[in-house]
Enzyme design. Structure first.
Site, short mmCIF file in Angstrom:
data_model
loop_
_atom_site.label_atom_id
_atom_site.label_comp_id
_atom_site.label_asym_id
_atom_site.label_seq_id
_atom_site.Cartn_x
_atom_site.Cartn_y
_atom_site.Cartn_z
N HIS A 81 0.87 -1.19 0.00
CA HIS A 81 0.00 0.00 0.00
C HIS A 81 0.90 1.23 0.00
CE1 HIS A 81 -2.79 3.05 1.53
NE2 HIS A 81 -3.79 2.21 1.29
N ASP A 95 -12.57 1.95 -0.24
CA ASP A 95 -11.68 2.57 0.74
C ASP A 95 -12.50 3.34 1.76
OD1 ASP A 95 -9.23 2.80 1.86
OD2 ASP A 95 -8.48 4.35 0.56
N HIS A 96 -12.20 4.61 1.96
CA HIS A 96 -12.92 5.33 3.03
C HIS A 96 -14.18 5.99 2.51
CE1 HIS A 96 -8.56 6.09 4.44
NE2 HIS A 96 -8.93 4.86 4.64
N CYS A 152 -3.72 2.87 -4.28
CA CYS A 152 -4.71 3.64 -3.52
C CYS A 152 -4.82 5.05 -4.11
CB CYS A 152 -4.30 3.70 -2.05
SG CYS A 152 -5.46 4.66 -1.06
N TYR A 196 -14.92 4.56 8.09
CA TYR A 196 -15.41 3.21 7.79
C TYR A 196 -16.88 3.00 8.15
CZ TYR A 196 -10.88 1.77 6.19
OH TYR A 196 -9.73 1.64 5.45
N HIS A 222 -7.71 0.47 -4.26
CA HIS A 222 -8.46 1.27 -3.29
C HIS A 222 -8.93 2.50 -4.05
CE1 HIS A 222 -6.51 -0.04 0.80
NE2 HIS A 222 -7.09 -1.04 0.17
C1 DNO Z 1 -6.66 3.25 5.89
C2 DNO Z 1 -6.01 2.22 5.11
C3 DNO Z 1 -4.64 1.90 5.65
C4 DNO Z 1 -4.19 0.65 5.00
C5 DNO Z 1 -2.83 0.22 5.37
C6 DNO Z 1 -2.39 -0.85 4.42
O1 DNO Z 1 -7.82 3.18 6.01
O2 DNO Z 1 -6.06 2.46 3.77
O3 DNO Z 1 -4.70 1.67 7.00
O4 DNO Z 1 -5.04 -0.37 5.36
O5 DNO Z 1 -1.95 1.25 5.35
O6 DNO Z 1 -1.36 -1.56 4.97
#
Ligand code: DNO
Length: 364
Positions: free
Chosen positions: A205, A315-316, A243, A329, A270
């Protein structure tokens, strides 16, 4: 594109599996053993337990996010070998429940960093916010305090890690970017063969945000860095989590171009948007291109035109309609995000079908 949804586990998430089941097109859970500290073994029994829950709702467990890398591995300390052995055991165990992608990151001390987890937006919703000047001046201990008092533990910010933070800061005085690259190479040389044997793709990531924070080195920050990363190995297990929100926080990062360039090494997408301000602050917005600075329509187009068959997640999301949830989340905005991504995908799919039909007519 195979849609997934991150789930923190029974009793550890405000979103239920029954709710996730009703979001169109979600076939798998992005999961982890969140109670396990970095460096510990994930036992077969524990992962089997997650499988039982996923099976009961018809979800696969193809994507793990994340098996966190112990700080000693990033620091290149002699104790790293024992932690790397544990990592290999965890990889073998998650393979037993069908894991095909393991997301991880190589960010020193901190995982993702924000200054405000519930920043109010113009429309009354709240979202994750990063105030650059604040981080530049901030004592990281204040940030830890804020994280632990929000009621949820953010991934990578587990209490076990936070306890040792002071020592880690001192230790990183000896580790610059080059040393971090070297330690990453050492880790990969050890784990990639095991991942390959188990049919797992190790998907790094990018750093979030993609620049150094608190003077700690950060290396997975943009196109050049990803190019260097990928050149480390030709193993089919050597892959990326691309991401769009992490990379997209730096306006110099052209995310659609990166997808077009690296698509065959992207195991996990992501997809989310951020709005960047001139002073370097950013806020996480809805997925729509017009709401933020990342052209999500072109991001999805780049995946579509390359026939992307990897895993994706929204993702978020923002926090909407007074939802009480983990920062970033919640259920609602991530579900909206998924529908936006499907909407774009299906529209590109339709255009492609029409073009193919027209070409067919023209030929006959
Ligand atoms: C946040 C995420 C990060 C991700 C880590 C991957 O929500 O995108 O915490 O899970 O960095 O290792």
């Amino acid at each position: 594109m195979r849609m997934t949804f991150r789930w923190y586990g029974e009793g550890n998430d405000s979103v239920s599996l029954e709710q996730i089941k009703q979001i169109p097109g979600v076939e798998g859970l992005v999961w982890a053993l969140h109670h396990r500290a970095a460096g510990e073994v994930w036992t077969e029994e524990e992962v089997m337990d997650v499988k039982k829950q996923a099976d009961a709702h018809g979800f696969h467990l193809d994507v793990v996010e994340s098996i966190n890398v112990h700080e000693d591995i990033k620091l290149g300390l002699p104790s790293r070998d024992a932690y790397i052995e544990n990592y290999k055991t965890s990889l073998r165990n998650v393979a037993k429940v069908g894991a095909k992608v393991v997301c991880f990151n190589f960010m020193p001390v901190f995982d993702w960093t924000r200054t405000d987890l519930f920043k109010e937006m113009e429309d009354g919703s709240t979202a994750l916010f990063y105030e650059k000047a604040k981080v530049d001046q901030m004592n990281p201990y204040d940030l830890i305090e804020q994280t632990t008092t929000s009621g949820f533990t953010m991934p990578g910010w587990e209490p076990e890690r936070l306890k040792t933070i002071e020592q880690s800061f001192d230790a990183y005085k000896q580790v610059d970017e080059e040393a971090l690259w070297e330690n990453l190479g050492y880790f990969l040389a050890e784990v990639l063969p095991v991942a390959e044997e188990e049919g797992i793709k190790m998907a790094i990531h990018p750093d979030d945000p993609p620049w150094s924070v608190f003077n700690l080195p950060r290396i997975i920050t943009g196109e050049k860095a990803i190019e260097r990363y990928l050149s480390i190995s030709d193993s089919p297990a050597h892959c990326l989590t691309l991401c769009s929100g992490s990379l997209g926080a730096n306006p110099e990062n052209d995310v659609p171009t990166m997808i077009r360039r690296f698509h065959d090494r992207i195991a996990f997408a992501h997809i989310r948007n951020v709005r960047i301000y001139e002073n370097g602050d950013f806020i996480e917005t809805s997925h729509r291109s017009k709401d933020g600075s990342v052209p999500i329509d072109d991001v999805v187009k780049a995946y579509h035109e390359n026939g992307f068959t990897g895993y994706a997640r929204p993702d978020h999301g923002r926090h909407l309609w007074n939802e009480q949830c983990r920062p970033g989340y919640g259920l609602y905005d991530r579900a909206l995000g998924i529908m936006h991504l499907w909407g774009l995908w299906d529209a590109y799919e339709l255009v492609k079908r029409k073009e193919e039909a027209n070409a067919h007519v023209a030929h006959s």
